[in-house]
Write a protein that holds these residues in place. Sequence first.
Motif, mmCIF file in Angstrom:
data_model
loop_
_atom_site.group_PDB
_atom_site.id
_atom_site.type_symbol
_atom_site.label_atom_id
_atom_site.label_comp_id
_atom_site.label_asym_id
_atom_site.label_seq_id
_atom_site.Cartn_x
_atom_site.Cartn_y
_atom_site.Cartn_z
ATOM 1 N N SER A 13 -12.993 -4.770 18.049
ATOM 2 C CA SER A 13 -11.908 -5.713 18.305
ATOM 3 C C SER A 13 -11.534 -6.536 17.081
ATOM 4 C CB SER A 13 -12.280 -6.646 19.470
ATOM 5 O OG SER A 13 -13.508 -7.304 19.189
ATOM 6 N N ASP A 14 -12.364 -6.541 16.051
ATOM 7 C CA ASP A 14 -12.080 -7.280 14.833
ATOM 8 C C ASP A 14 -10.939 -6.599 14.084
ATOM 9 O OD1 ASP A 14 -13.045 -9.317 12.714
ATOM 10 O OD2 ASP A 14 -12.924 -7.403 11.617
ATOM 11 N N GLN A 16 -9.950 -6.680 11.005
ATOM 12 C CA GLN A 16 -10.320 -6.090 9.714
ATOM 13 C C GLN A 16 -11.020 -4.743 9.926
ATOM 14 O OE1 GLN A 16 -12.518 -8.761 7.210
ATOM 15 N NE2 GLN A 16 -12.574 -7.337 5.500
ATOM 16 N N ASP A 17 -11.899 -4.670 10.923
ATOM 17 C CA ASP A 17 -12.572 -3.401 11.237
ATOM 18 C C ASP A 17 -11.564 -2.354 11.711
ATOM 19 O OD1 ASP A 17 -15.054 -4.474 10.599
ATOM 20 O OD2 ASP A 17 -15.583 -4.914 12.695
ATOM 21 N N ILE A 18 -10.624 -2.786 12.529
ATOM 22 C CA ILE A 18 -9.595 -1.865 13.021
ATOM 23 C C ILE A 18 -8.762 -1.329 11.866
ATOM 24 C CG2 ILE A 18 -7.483 -1.702 14.409
ATOM 25 C CD1 ILE A 18 -8.835 -3.720 16.374
ATOM 26 N N SER A 19 -8.373 -2.204 10.939
ATOM 27 C CA SER A 19 -7.597 -1.775 9.766
ATOM 28 C C SER A 19 -8.382 -0.779 8.924
ATOM 29 C CB SER A 19 -7.220 -2.973 8.897
ATOM 30 O OG SER A 19 -6.271 -3.764 9.553
ATOM 31 N N MET A 20 -9.683 -1.033 8.737
ATOM 32 C CA MET A 20 -10.508 -0.124 7.953
ATOM 33 C C MET A 20 -10.586 1.250 8.634
ATOM 34 S SD MET A 20 -14.574 -0.277 7.083
ATOM 35 C CE MET A 20 -14.917 0.123 8.784
ATOM 36 N N LEU A 21 -10.772 1.261 9.949
ATOM 37 C CA LEU A 21 -10.829 2.530 10.683
ATOM 38 C C LEU A 21 -9.494 3.269 10.606
ATOM 39 C CD1 LEU A 21 -12.876 1.424 13.817
ATOM 40 C CD2 LEU A 21 -13.606 3.051 12.050
ATOM 41 N N GLU A 22 -8.398 2.540 10.748
ATOM 42 C CA GLU A 22 -7.082 3.176 10.644
ATOM 43 C C GLU A 22 -6.881 3.798 9.267
ATOM 44 O OE1 GLU A 22 -4.443 -0.011 11.732
ATOM 45 O OE2 GLU A 22 -4.468 0.567 13.849
ATOM 46 N N GLU A 23 -7.292 3.084 8.213
ATOM 47 C CA GLU A 23 -7.181 3.633 6.858
ATOM 48 C C GLU A 23 -8.028 4.898 6.715
ATOM 49 O OE1 GLU A 23 -7.860 0.782 3.696
ATOM 50 O OE2 GLU A 23 -6.736 -0.748 4.796
ATOM 51 N N ASP A 24 -9.245 4.849 7.246
ATOM 52 C CA ASP A 24 -10.122 6.027 7.163
ATOM 53 C C ASP A 24 -9.519 7.212 7.904
ATOM 54 O OD1 ASP A 24 -11.948 4.652 5.622
ATOM 55 O OD2 ASP A 24 -13.361 4.296 7.280
ATOM 56 N N PHE A 25 -8.988 6.986 9.093
ATOM 57 C CA PHE A 25 -8.407 8.084 9.867
ATOM 58 C C PHE A 25 -7.125 8.614 9.229
ATOM 59 C CE2 PHE A 25 -11.289 7.001 13.318
ATOM 60 C CZ PHE A 25 -11.639 8.273 13.743
ATOM 61 N N ASN A 26 -6.413 7.772 8.505
ATOM 62 C CA ASN A 26 -5.218 8.244 7.790
ATOM 63 C C ASN A 26 -5.573 9.221 6.676
ATOM 64 O OD1 ASN A 26 -3.230 6.994 9.312
ATOM 65 N ND2 ASN A 26 -3.357 5.093 8.121
ATOM 66 N N GLN A 27 -6.834 9.243 6.260
ATOM 67 C CA GLN A 27 -7.288 10.180 5.226
ATOM 68 C C GLN A 27 -7.652 11.547 5.811
ATOM 69 O OE1 GLN A 27 -7.037 9.165 2.016
ATOM 70 N NE2 GLN A 27 -6.191 7.350 3.006
ATOM 71 N N VAL A 28 -7.747 11.650 7.127
ATOM 72 C CA VAL A 28 -8.099 12.915 7.778
ATOM 73 C C VAL A 28 -6.816 13.742 7.908
ATOM 74 C CG1 VAL A 28 -9.035 13.994 9.867
ATOM 75 C CG2 VAL A 28 -9.998 11.822 9.035
ATOM 76 N N PRO A 29 -6.749 14.902 7.240
ATOM 77 C CA PRO A 29 -5.503 15.661 7.215
ATOM 78 C C PRO A 29 -5.146 16.290 8.567
ATOM 79 C CG PRO A 29 -7.230 16.865 6.073
ATOM 80 C CD PRO A 29 -7.797 15.526 6.423
ATOM 81 N N CYS A 30 -6.138 16.641 9.351
ATOM 82 C CA CYS A 30 -5.852 17.243 10.651
ATOM 83 C C CYS A 30 -7.102 17.207 11.516
ATOM 84 C CB CYS A 30 -5.365 18.693 10.496
ATOM 85 S SG CYS A 30 -6.588 19.775 9.743
#
Length: 171
Positions: A13-14, A16-30
């Motif tokens: 729910s934090d 900053q943690d959500i933003s970090m996870l979103e950034e990480d998942f944006n690096q996954v091509p598929c």
Amino acid sequence: SDDGIHHRVWIVSDEQDISMLEEDFNQVPCTYIADGHHRAASAVKVALKRREEHPDYHGDEEFNYFLSVLFPDDELAILDYNRVVKDLNELTDEAFLRKVGEKFEIKSLPTKDKPKKKGEITMYLDEVWYKLKVKKDVLKAKAASPVDSLDVAILQDELLAPILGIGDPRT
């Protein structure tokens, strides 16, 4: 679970943690749906239907989501998808192989083997192992549909159903 596997679930729910996870998942091509593609497709159909019924939707309604789990490919083992066939639907071995050869390139193998890539199927018939490679025209005809182009679908649609008369592989 009974086999000793433990799963943990965390609520994130934090912001900053959500933003970090979103950034990480944006690096996954598929991502690849190894199991559950029918459920995923059904969930999409339900969501689209609900959106039509509720044109004022905002996007955070429950019908816009479905439960999933993701595993890294190096932590995932895709197991064999085997079929045991009891008879050749009144065909001789030779007649069966001739019909199979209409849709697959057939090569006898010196020993048991497993498929190495998409479009390959191995078969054991009368104490001989064979590699079946889906012919290019069959692959091309199936290419438009992600589901129809799966090896398991090609096996069912091009061999089990038309040659062996197996309409429902579960029975």
